[in-house]
Scaffold this motif. Sequence first.
Motif, PDB file in Angstrom:
ATOM      1  N   ASP A 150       8.365  -2.411   6.150  1.00 21.59           N
ATOM      2  CA  ASP A 150       8.119  -0.992   6.378  1.00 21.59           C
ATOM      3  C   ASP A 150       7.419  -0.700   7.695  1.00 21.59           C
ATOM      4  O   ASP A 150       7.610   0.368   8.292  1.00 21.59           O
ATOM      5  CB  ASP A 150       7.289  -0.402   5.228  1.00 21.59           C
ATOM      6  CG  ASP A 150       8.140  -0.104   4.004  1.00 21.59           C
ATOM      7  OD1 ASP A 150       9.254  -0.659   3.915  1.00 21.59           O
ATOM      8  OD2 ASP A 150       7.700   0.675   3.135  1.00 21.59           O
ATOM      9  N   PHE A 151       6.581  -1.632   8.157  1.00 21.52           N
ATOM     10  CA  PHE A 151       5.795  -1.360   9.369  1.00 21.52           C
ATOM     11  C   PHE A 151       6.146  -2.290  10.525  1.00 21.52           C
ATOM     12  O   PHE A 151       5.528  -2.230  11.586  1.00 21.52           O
ATOM     13  CB  PHE A 151       4.296  -1.449   9.052  1.00 21.52           C
ATOM     14  CG  PHE A 151       3.855  -0.490   7.982  1.00 21.52           C
ATOM     15  CD1 PHE A 151       3.812   0.876   8.214  1.00 21.52           C
ATOM     16  CD2 PHE A 151       3.526  -0.946   6.713  1.00 21.52           C
ATOM     17  CE1 PHE A 151       3.430   1.764   7.216  1.00 21.52           C
ATOM     18  CE2 PHE A 151       3.138  -0.066   5.706  1.00 21.52           C
ATOM     19  CZ  PHE A 151       3.088   1.296   5.962  1.00 21.52           C
TER      20      PHE A 151
ATOM     21  N   ALA B 286       1.755   5.139  -1.512  1.00 19.13           N
ATOM     22  CA  ALA B 286       1.817   6.389  -0.753  1.00 19.13           C
ATOM     23  C   ALA B 286       1.398   6.234   0.705  1.00 19.13           C
ATOM     24  O   ALA B 286       1.481   7.197   1.470  1.00 19.13           O
ATOM     25  CB  ALA B 286       0.921   7.439  -1.426  1.00 19.13           C
ATOM     26  N   SER B 287       0.977   5.044   1.110  1.00 18.68           N
ATOM     27  CA  SER B 287       0.449   4.853   2.469  1.00 18.68           C
ATOM     28  C   SER B 287       1.530   5.063   3.523  1.00 18.68           C
ATOM     29  O   SER B 287       2.674   4.638   3.359  1.00 18.68           O
ATOM     30  CB  SER B 287      -0.140   3.453   2.611  1.00 18.68           C
ATOM     31  OG  SER B 287      -1.283   3.305   1.799  1.00 18.68           O
ATOM     32  N   GLY B 288       1.101   5.696   4.634  1.00 18.12           N
ATOM     33  CA  GLY B 288       2.024   5.947   5.735  1.00 18.12           C
ATOM     34  C   GLY B 288       1.747   5.122   6.969  1.00 18.12           C
ATOM     35  O   GLY B 288       2.440   5.265   7.974  1.00 18.12           O
ATOM     36  N   SER B 289       0.716   4.271   6.916  1.00 15.63           N
ATOM     37  CA  SER B 289       0.389   3.445   8.075  1.00 15.63           C
ATOM     38  C   SER B 289      -0.139   2.096   7.608  1.00 15.63           C
ATOM     39  O   SER B 289      -0.552   1.941   6.454  1.00 15.63           O
ATOM     40  CB  SER B 289      -0.660   4.134   8.951  1.00 15.63           C
ATOM     41  OG  SER B 289      -1.910   4.199   8.285  1.00 15.63           O
TER      42      SER B 289
ATOM     43  N   GLU C 166      -3.803   2.304   6.409  1.00 13.71           N
ATOM     44  CA  GLU C 166      -3.968   2.815   5.049  1.00 13.71           C
ATOM     45  C   GLU C 166      -3.651   1.734   4.024  1.00 13.71           C
ATOM     46  O   GLU C 166      -4.360   1.579   3.023  1.00 13.71           O
ATOM     47  CB  GLU C 166      -3.065   4.027   4.831  1.00 13.71           C
ATOM     48  CG  GLU C 166      -3.481   5.268   5.611  1.00 13.71           C
ATOM     49  CD  GLU C 166      -2.533   6.431   5.371  1.00 13.71           C
ATOM     50  OE1 GLU C 166      -1.680   6.331   4.463  1.00 13.71           O
ATOM     51  OE2 GLU C 166      -2.629   7.428   6.102  1.00 13.71           O
ATOM     52  N   VAL C 167      -2.588   0.984   4.255  1.00 12.89           N
ATOM     53  CA  VAL C 167      -2.247  -0.102   3.340  1.00 12.89           C
ATOM     54  C   VAL C 167      -3.393  -1.110   3.270  1.00 12.89           C
ATOM     55  O   VAL C 167      -3.756  -1.589   2.186  1.00 12.89           O
ATOM     56  CB  VAL C 167      -0.946  -0.807   3.787  1.00 12.89           C
ATOM     57  CG1 VAL C 167      -0.721  -2.070   2.975  1.00 12.89           C
ATOM     58  CG2 VAL C 167       0.240   0.122   3.612  1.00 12.89           C
TER      59      VAL C 167
ATOM     60  N   ASP D 294      13.569   0.016  -3.610  1.00 12.40           N
ATOM     61  CA  ASP D 294      12.421   0.404  -2.794  1.00 12.40           C
ATOM     62  C   ASP D 294      11.215  -0.407  -3.270  1.00 12.40           C
ATOM     63  O   ASP D 294      10.802  -0.290  -4.427  1.00 12.40           O
ATOM     64  CB  ASP D 294      12.146   1.909  -2.949  1.00 12.40           C
ATOM     65  CG  ASP D 294      11.032   2.388  -2.022  1.00 12.40           C
ATOM     66  OD1 ASP D 294      10.403   1.545  -1.366  1.00 12.40           O
ATOM     67  OD2 ASP D 294      10.807   3.613  -1.961  1.00 12.40           O
TER      68      ASP D 294
ATOM     69  N   ARG E 136       8.179  -0.032  -2.692  1.00 12.39           N
ATOM     70  CA  ARG E 136       7.030   0.807  -3.072  1.00 12.39           C
ATOM     71  C   ARG E 136       7.063   1.176  -4.556  1.00 12.39           C
ATOM     72  O   ARG E 136       6.019   1.437  -5.157  1.00 12.39           O
ATOM     73  CB  ARG E 136       7.000   2.079  -2.220  1.00 12.39           C
ATOM     74  CG  ARG E 136       6.663   1.810  -0.743  1.00 12.39           C
ATOM     75  CD  ARG E 136       6.741   3.085   0.076  1.00 12.39           C
ATOM     76  NE  ARG E 136       6.509   2.806   1.488  1.00 12.39           N
ATOM     77  CZ  ARG E 136       5.369   3.060   2.128  1.00 12.39           C
ATOM     78  NH1 ARG E 136       4.347   3.579   1.457  1.00 12.39           N
ATOM     79  NH2 ARG E 136       5.248   2.799   3.406  1.00 12.39           N
TER      80      ARG E 136
END
Length: 408
Positions: A32-33, A87-90, A93-94, A154, A156
């Motif tokens: 994801d990142f 729900a983390s976007g960065s 945050e993770v 997914d 997540r």
Amino acid sequence: MPRSVWLLVAARAINRMGAFSLPFLTVLISVDFGTSATTAGLVSAAFGLASIPSRLAGGRLATVLGRRRTIVLGLTGCAVAQLGIAASGSLAEVAVFAVLLGLAFELYEPPSQGLIADAVGPADRVRAYGLLNAGLAVGGAGAGLLAAALGRWDLRRLFVVDALTCLLCALALHLALPADRTGRPAVRRGAGARPARPWRDRALWAVFASGTLFALVSLQIVMGLPLTLARRGLQPADAGVLFTASAVTAVAFQPALRLPRLASLSDPAALALGHVLLALGLGGYAASSGLPAFVGATVLCGLGEVLVLGRVFSVVAGLAPPGGADGYLAAYGTSWGIATVAAPVTSTQALEHLGATALWAATAGLCLALAAVQLLVVGPLVGARRPGGDPGRGSRPKGVAGPWRRAV
């Protein structure tokens, strides 16, 4: 078995149903990142570092707040952190929620294991802890398939499902377990009982040291298998199938634990045999290229883990003074926190710099060394704490002849 044992087994099976998100944390971060395997491993290591004080806090809170409150607090905290990861976007945050998950992750273990230790006699502890592990395996059988299905859709979603099962488990135990006694210790010590000082116990140190390496092996399997599958041209989510095979093995092998030759083995001999089976399975990982071969190696690893986990918690509980099981089990349990810190780093670094074959071959060699340590070091130290130097045995089923018992 007492009702409290069955309640804990059932609740843990529910919780385990969604507990296959952690093996995919490094994969989630990488995919994801777009981070490297090293960065993903460091975030997972931060989770493991936070789980060390969590285990110690679980033992302390079980005495101060009570066992039921501590269990509910830990499971609820895990749910909140899992939802945060989903729900983390960065990456930042993770990482924050991974640390929070670690701080809540181990609160459950000391009070639940302590409840089992106090609910049954020493002769039944191996069977009780084996039953707990079987309950985990029953939940794990469904969890592996769930991970394989949701992981393709997914990753997540795995963390969301994990959070929901944590909340369901917390609610079930809050309603079913006896209420904690307000203002009183969760465990009463008998008159004249010596205080629990686990870190001054040489025998516990021996079990702790070997247990830390065993935990490192177990968690390297969990962390390293998805990445190994990807390197050998398979789907990382197929690790869910392997985890299911391990869980089914643990359930199917439970009746065999009551066979005379296994049940009457001394603790050192049973632990050594478990490590040898693990070594054989890990050697299989080193040579495997297709999913069927990985499944066969996983079955061997599952057999080894069943033998080790069924015995080691009984050994630790047997070392504790009356009323001290929570503290001893909490101290021993930090071995898993240390391994959780190390495993993401050792597995990812070994995969990057040495390759999958070298990782699993070296881990197999470590297990063979641990088998020898059980017989030569851990067994004598633990036996010295028992009357007559008895190294300890599993609960002997009826009909086991005395001469055979002496022979082993």
